[in-house]
Design an enzyme around this catalytic site. Structure first.
Site, PDB file in Angstrom:
ATOM      1  N   ALA B 117      19.018 -38.175  28.288  1.00  0.00           N
ATOM      2  CA  ALA B 117      18.453 -39.451  27.846  1.00  0.00           C
ATOM      3  C   ALA B 117      19.179 -39.948  26.604  1.00  0.00           C
ATOM      4  CB  ALA B 117      16.960 -39.299  27.572  1.00  0.00           C
ATOM      5  N   LYS B 248      20.190 -34.957  40.174  1.00  0.00           N
ATOM      6  CA  LYS B 248      20.277 -33.610  40.713  1.00  0.00           C
ATOM      7  C   LYS B 248      19.628 -32.647  39.729  1.00  0.00           C
ATOM      8  CE  LYS B 248      24.537 -32.376  38.448  1.00  0.00           C
ATOM      9  NZ  LYS B 248      25.923 -32.022  38.462  1.00  0.00           N
ATOM     10  N   HIS B 278      26.180 -39.321  39.718  1.00  0.00           N
ATOM     11  CA  HIS B 278      26.883 -40.214  38.791  1.00  0.00           C
ATOM     12  C   HIS B 278      28.380 -40.284  39.063  1.00  0.00           C
ATOM     13  CE1 HIS B 278      27.251 -36.449  36.449  1.00  0.00           C
ATOM     14  NE2 HIS B 278      28.408 -36.959  36.099  1.00  0.00           N
ATOM     15  N   TYR B 279      28.916 -39.355  39.868  1.00  0.00           N
ATOM     16  CA  TYR B 279      30.330 -39.492  40.223  1.00  0.00           C
ATOM     17  C   TYR B 279      30.593 -40.728  41.065  1.00  0.00           C
ATOM     18  CZ  TYR B 279      32.766 -35.994  37.838  1.00  0.00           C
ATOM     19  OH  TYR B 279      33.374 -35.322  36.824  1.00  0.00           O
ATOM     20  N   GLU B 316      36.598 -28.441  34.141  1.00  0.00           N
ATOM     21  CA  GLU B 316      36.130 -28.642  32.773  1.00  0.00           C
ATOM     22  C   GLU B 316      36.830 -27.618  31.906  1.00  0.00           C
ATOM     23  OE1 GLU B 316      31.537 -30.311  33.206  1.00  0.00           O
ATOM     24  OE2 GLU B 316      31.896 -28.187  32.887  1.00  0.00           O
ATOM     25  N   HIS B 340      28.852 -33.981  44.036  1.00  0.00           N
ATOM     26  CA  HIS B 340      29.913 -34.876  43.582  1.00  0.00           C
ATOM     27  C   HIS B 340      31.129 -34.869  44.504  1.00  0.00           C
ATOM     28  CE1 HIS B 340      27.417 -35.156  40.181  1.00  0.00           C
ATOM     29  NE2 HIS B 340      27.875 -34.115  39.500  1.00  0.00           N
ATOM     30  N   LYS B 436      34.570 -24.318  35.672  1.00  0.00           N
ATOM     31  CA  LYS B 436      34.329 -24.469  34.244  1.00  0.00           C
ATOM     32  C   LYS B 436      35.312 -23.589  33.486  1.00  0.00           C
ATOM     33  CE  LYS B 436      29.344 -25.342  34.324  1.00  0.00           C
ATOM     34  NZ  LYS B 436      29.339 -26.529  33.467  1.00  0.00           N
ATOM     35  N   ARG B 446      43.649 -35.910  45.436  1.00  0.00           N
ATOM     36  CA  ARG B 446      45.070 -35.861  45.765  1.00  0.00           C
ATOM     37  C   ARG B 446      45.234 -35.909  47.272  1.00  0.00           C
ATOM     38  NH1 ARG B 446      49.079 -33.926  42.228  1.00  0.00           N
ATOM     39  NH2 ARG B 446      48.245 -34.078  40.125  1.00  0.00           N
TER      40      ARG B 446
END
Lengths: 587, 593
Positions: B117, B248, B278-279, B316, B340, B436, B446
């Site tokens: 938020a 999610k 959100h992707y 990430e 995603h 990660k 790609r």
């Protein structure tokens, strides 16, 4: 009026006596690029040197050329050299026993000074010339070697990125330059040259390259003298000639016939320096080494193709030669048409010169001869801008004041084969326009059933994809695509997928003449024009040129420095084309 | 709805008024994407067990005929959708302008004190406000358990608000105005009473106007249902729409996801549920369809005939960093791949939809998902990062995270090969990779093309041009870019080829800041544009691809391959790729280029 080509009364000599055009050649000393590299030499398959000894001197037409390629026992039998072992044979040891002599005939001319000598120096600097070489200037002017060197040295420059030892290298290069003064039609003088050459060659196997940088009316004389008196006895002899190759089908055929009295086809290297431009060379690489372009390369996806050439200056006091030819002969019939043929050809069997030229001829022979209604001609007129006055074409003192020679032309051509049926190929060439530019533009069709079209105000048919190859200046390749403008909502615009050479390749791009000279030395004929190509090219333009002259069609006048006659737009509109270079979003 | 948003946001009709120079090109999302009533009708099956994909699609088609009376009276009144269904949508929507002044939107951020938020939702709302995309009358309510005053909330929110780089003027002022519209209500997530109090406060602000309410559930999944129940029972709008955005995780396998959907549908209709991925709101993911469908040159190449493989890569450069509690329960496959990456894959591979309407697009996406083989264990490689010392700094292992069990086998890296068994894509490997604590932060698509058949240049050159095939790269983040790798002659004498890029670098071409994905998604939810939200049947199809392998991984306690923090991930990913004759494009010699 026809270009005065001396009719070649062949004096006695048996014309079947062609020079033994043997290959022997340039393995540049430093063939030292790594795996990705392969420079010119290894590409050359000696298939190019079978000899067609035409004893009758008739130019070979396309059919017989192509037929000859495959079937002729001549091709196999005559030349003893084998393809595969060719380069392996030329060990460094052997190179030491051969020499290369380059004779620049017309050494005091403009082209020689501005292009040929600097190109030779660049090749020398980059170690592309063989170890033993001499350069001879030949012209009528009386000059000493020293004077020639002095003259040349003023135009030599080193590449920006290779300044080290520049002076040294120049010195060494100039030491290899000599001068011989003589008449262009004197066999005697050429015999003297031969003696001097022999001296320099010192008994080594000698190869000789003549670069004819002279007006067309003395081509044949020089070729006769050079071939009779100054041919190499035990190496190859080649002759580079530059346009104009005649001014219509007949005069071109006559020139070819005369040249062939003294030279075989494969000794003649007709230069079209546009074929040596980096991006023109790259055209085939793009098409044939990428998967993504070839599937699109046909009438199914391509709406039209545009070949655009513009100069931002006029004849500027040198219109004498130009006025006799006009822009169509000077640019379209050769440079643009050659690029068109490369662009449109089918995939060749291999990258060998003969295979490529066979395909190019096929394109030319599939084309409709140009019609008068598919051509627009223009001529620039004087113009005042910002207090400066730019002269009209006919203000040039070397141009007749009633000249109707076109300095601008636009034309629509069509290739009637399965791949290109109905696709307009538009050409445009002009002098004294608003900028200097040479480019190829490929406009793709609109997206069938475009999902985005319905919902947006814009006519996406006008925003079709476009591939642009900018040959000069600022070499670049870019592909215009429709893209969403980042942000909320949905706004589309055209942006470019882009490759600007300057950004990606900081090295200086070599001049076209360097590549072409090197290829001629190497016997690589890919970028030179074969007789049958030349014939086919002329036969497309000759009827039109005759009609223009017979009917004395007046060119549309356009101001110096403008975008050219508006007629070009109407011509394009007739075939539902829009010039890509004059759109709202400039380039 | 659509009408007001287009009024405030970059307006489609009022170009002259705004004077924006490119405005003629602009349309805000809604008018283009009319959402037909069918979207809502076929989901009207409260009490049904979750519907499977087949029913959904059939339903969607049949629904055109379905009568509207099935709709709740609430929605009937100011049917956001009704108005848009009209084929004469533009005219009608302009007519809405009058009503628009009378209607309000209240946005409730449930879980207002949470991280998401603070970091994403409030800033996104502010950005929309700043850009004039929010309607004239709007109120924002924070809802959470903590006791807070309005002022405290505003204080908290204000710390994370920023203005776009290119729009700094009046920023302070705008922030003040925005904060004045923000309020707070403290309550339990499962208390209908507390939600009823909220409802009262909302009514005050709405002042009798037509009220639309959007609940953003930024809370842990175990309290989703409670919050939805309370909100729908006690705080639904009386005379406008009520929508709920959920994030999610949507369950952790087919069963739990189905249970969640079923529970949600007890209180909400399908078209009230906005499942955010959100992707899908990322700029270049949005652009994927534009590239494909508005350019002639890509679509002919978009099939097994020319495409050798497709790679969807997410990485990430940091680990869980003390927040592994939630993650450990899910793992990277659920956290990134199943949602995603799979969503992007579906968008990439779908057939051309009938239109750009949400339902048409989602129908096509579902078809892709349903044409896919469920993932097999042998087509998956999992990894977990271990600690690594570099340059004197020691980076912790995943299991060093205090919130993670010492013996956790949860994958922090996974690579998978998926296949779509349809005519277009048969045999083309779709490789996914997500991890990660890797060496870089990157999300990209790609597309590797096949080699040139009978390549003229292959024979004569030393290099194997089969390895230098064309590649289209869509870099989603960071540094948005699109580039096409082509073979090109190196300028110079001789013939040397190399790979260069035809390039579109967003930062160079578009100076505007690219909006955050949440802005787009919030705006779409307000407008009722569902294109970028996940429909129940999509979710089901997605889970059914991953559930078997997830169950097997857990049941067999497959040990992840360990890789050092900050490395390029487990080498197993290369072997997986090699098995399908693929080479990862992001780990080549010519790094990333």
């Amino acid at each position: 009026m026809a270009a005065p080509i001396t009719p070649c009364s062949s004096p006695s000599s048996s014309s079947s006596l062609a020079f033994p055009s043997e290959f022997n050649l340039c393995k540049p000393r430093n063939c030292c690029f790594s795996n990705w590299v392969s420079h010119v030499c290894p590409r050359i398959r000696t298939r190019t040197h079978f000899q067609i000894k035409t004893s009758n001197g008739h130019p070979l037409n396309a059919v017989s050329m192509q037929g000859g390629m495959d079937g002729s026992p001549l091709a196999k039998g005559i030349n003893p050299e084998k393809e595969e072992d060719f380069f392996i044979d030329i060990s460094d040891g052997e190179e030491a026993h051969s020499t290369l002599s380059i004779t620049v005939v017309g050494a005091s001319g403009d082209l020689a000074k501005k292009k040929i000598f600097p190109a030779l120096f660049a090749l020398y600097y980059e170690d592309w010339l063989p170890e033993n070489f001499v350069i001879f200037g030949y012209a009528r002017t009386k000059l000493t070697d020293e004077e020639l060197r002095n003259m040349i040295s003023r135009t030599l420059t080193c590449r920006i990125d290779k300044r080290a030892n520049c002076e040294d290298k120049m010195e060494q290069f100039l030491k290899r330059c000599f001068y011989h003064s003589g008449e262009y039609s004197s066999e005697e003088h050429f015999a003297e040259l031969d003696n001097k050459l022999k001296e320099k060659e010192a008994g080594k196997r000698s190869n000789r390259l003549f670069y004819l940088s002279i007006p067309p009316n003395i081509f044949v004389d020089v070729v006769r003298c050079a071939s009779r008196k100054a041919s190499s006895a035990k190496g190859w002899t080649r002759v580079i000639v530059e346009k104009p190759f005649g001014r219509d089908s007949e005069s071109s055929a006559e020139l070819t016939r005369c040249l062939k009295k003294y030279l075989t086809e494969e000794q003649i290297f007709r230069i079209d320096h546009y074929l040596g431009k980096e991006l023109v060379e790259n055209l085939s690489v793009l098409r044939f080494s990428n998967l993504v372009f070839e599937p699109l390369w046909s009438r199914n996806y391509i709406r039209n193709v545009q070949f655009i050439f513009s100069e931002d200056f006029g004849t500027e006091g040198r219109g004498g030669y130009f006025d006799n030819y006009g822009i169509i002969r000077d640019i379209m019939q050769n440079h643009l048409l050659q690029i068109l043929a490369l662009f449109a050809m089918e995939t060749p069997v291999s990258l060998d010169a003969e295979d490529i030229r066979n395909e190019k001829v096929k394109v030319l022979r599939s084309m409709k001869p140009l019609e008068l209604e598919d051509v627009i001609i223009g001529q620039y007129k004087g113009h005042n801008k910002g207090g400066r006055t730019y002269p009209g074409y006919t203000d040039d003192s070397t141009v007749p004041s009633n000249s109707i020679t076109p300095t601008f032309a636009a034309a629509a051509l069509f290739i009637n084969n399965a791949r290109w049926d109905g696709v307009p190929f538009l050409m445009k060439a002009g002098k004294a326009l608003h900028r200097k530019r040479a480019e190829i533009r490929v406009q793709f069709r609109h997206v069938p059933g475009n999902l985005y079209k319905r919902n947006f105000g814009t006519d996406l048919d006008k925003a079709t994809n476009e591939l642009v190859l900018r040959v000069q200046p600022d070499e670049a390749i870019y592909l215009k695509i429709n893209n969403k403008v980042p942000g909320l909502g949905m706004r589309l615009d055209r942006s470019d997928l882009n490759l600007l050479y300057r950004a990606r390749y900081p090295r200086e791009i070599p001049d076209a003449y360097e590549r072409l000279l090197l290829d001629a030395i190497a016997g690589e004929r890919r970028l030179f024009i074969r007789s049958d190509e030349l014939d086919a090219a002329w036969s497309l333009f000759t009827p039109l040129l005759k009609e223009l002259e017979a009917k004395k069609i007046s060119p549309e006048l356009y101001p110096y420095g403008s975008r050219g006659p508006v007629g070009a737009h109407y011509l394009a509109a007739k075939y539902n084309v829009r010039w890509g270079d004059l759109g709202g979003d400039d380039d | 709805m659509a009408a007001f948003s287009s009024m405030h946001c970059p307006p489609p009709y009022s170009s002259s008024i705004n004077g924006g120079k490119n405005r003629s090109f602009i349309f805000s999302a809604s008018p283009r994407f009319s959402v037909p009533a069918k979207a809502k009708v076929f989901v009207q099956s409260p009490g049904n067990s979750h519907q499977n994909a087949v029913l959904m699609q059939d339903g969607a088609v049949a629904a055109k005929v379905s009568p509207v009376e099935k709709e709740t009276p609430i929605e009937k009144l100011k049917g956001d959708l009704l108005s848009v269904t009209s084929s004469k949508e533009w005219d009608e929507e302009t007519g809405f302008d009058i009503n628009e002044n009378e209607s309000t939107v209240s946005i409730m951020v449930v879980g207002a004190s949470g991280d998401l938020a603070k970091k994403k939702i409030f800033p996104a709302l502010f950005a929309l406000y700043y850009e004039g995309c929010l309607p004239k009358h709007f109120t924002i309510y924070g809802y959470a358990r903590s006791k807070m005053t309005d002022a405290e909330l505003r204080n908290m929110v204000s710390k994370t608000l920023t203005c776009r780089i290119d729009k700094r003027e009046n920023c302070g002022e705008k922030m003040d105005e925005f904060l004045k519209r923000c309020f707070y209500h403290s309550g339990q997530y499962d208390s209908e009473e507390n939600f009823a109090q909220l409802d009262k406060k909302l009514k005050e602000h709405e002042g009798g106007r037509v009220s639309n309410r959007l609940f953003y559930l930024s809370i842990p999944p175990n309290i989703f249902i409670n919050a939805v129940k309370c909100a729908s029972m006690s705080a639904s709008s009386g005379n406008g729409w009520t929508r709920v955005i959920v994030e999610k995780p949507f369950g952790r396998d087919s069963e739990s996801s189905a249970a969640l959907t079923k529970a949600l549908k007890q209180y909400l209709n399908e078209d009230q549920i906005f499942r955010i991925d959100h992707y899908l709101g990322k700029e270049l993911v949005e652009n994927l369809s534009v590239l494909r469908f508005s350019n002639l040159i890509f679509e002919p190449l978009w099939s097994r005939q020319f495409i050798r493989n497709v790679q969807l890569i997410f990485s990430e450069d940091f680990g869980t960093e003390g927040r592994g509690g939630y993650f450990d329960h899910y793992g990277i496959i659920r956290d990134i791949m199943q949602n995603h990456l799979l969503q992007i894959l579906a968008l990439f591979a779908m057939e051309t939809p009938v239109s750009l309407d949400a339902e048409d697009i989602r129908n096509e996406k579902v078809k892709v998902l349903r044409s896919m083989r469920p993932l097999q264990l042998e087509d998956v490689v999992i990894g977990q990062y271990k600690s690594h010392t570099k340059g004197g700094v020691t980076y912790p292992a995943y299991t060093d995270d205090k919130t993670v069990p010492k013996d956790s086998l949860t994958p922090t890296f996974a690579a998978a090969a998926l296949f779509i068994d349809n005519a277009r894509w048969d045999g083309v490997p779709f490789l996914m990779k997500a991890g990660k604590a890797l060496h870089n932060k990157r999300a990209e698509i790609r597309v590797q093309f096949r080699h040139v058949p009978g390549n003229l240049y292959n024979r004569k050159f030393g290099t194997d041009l089969d390895q230098a095939t064309n590649e289209l790269v869509i870099r989603v983040q960071p540094d948005e870019a699109i580039y096409l790798k082509i073979n090109n002659k190196v300028p110079g004498l001789g013939m040397r080829l190399d790979r260069s890029n035809l390039n579109l670098h967003y930062a160079a071409r578009y100076s505007k800041e690219i909006p955050d994905a949440y802005e787009r998604l919030l705006l779409d939810a307000i407008e009722g544009e569902r294109r970028l939200f996940i429909r129940s049947d999509e979710l089901d199809a997605a889970w059914s691809l991953f559930t078997p392998v997830l169950a097997e991984l857990e049941e067999k306690k497959i040990i992840p391959e360990y890789y050092p923090y900050g490395s390029r991930g487990p080498v197993g990913a290369h072997y997986l790729a090699a098995r399908y004759n693929v080479r990862w494009g992001d780990l080549g010699v010519e790094q990333s280029a």
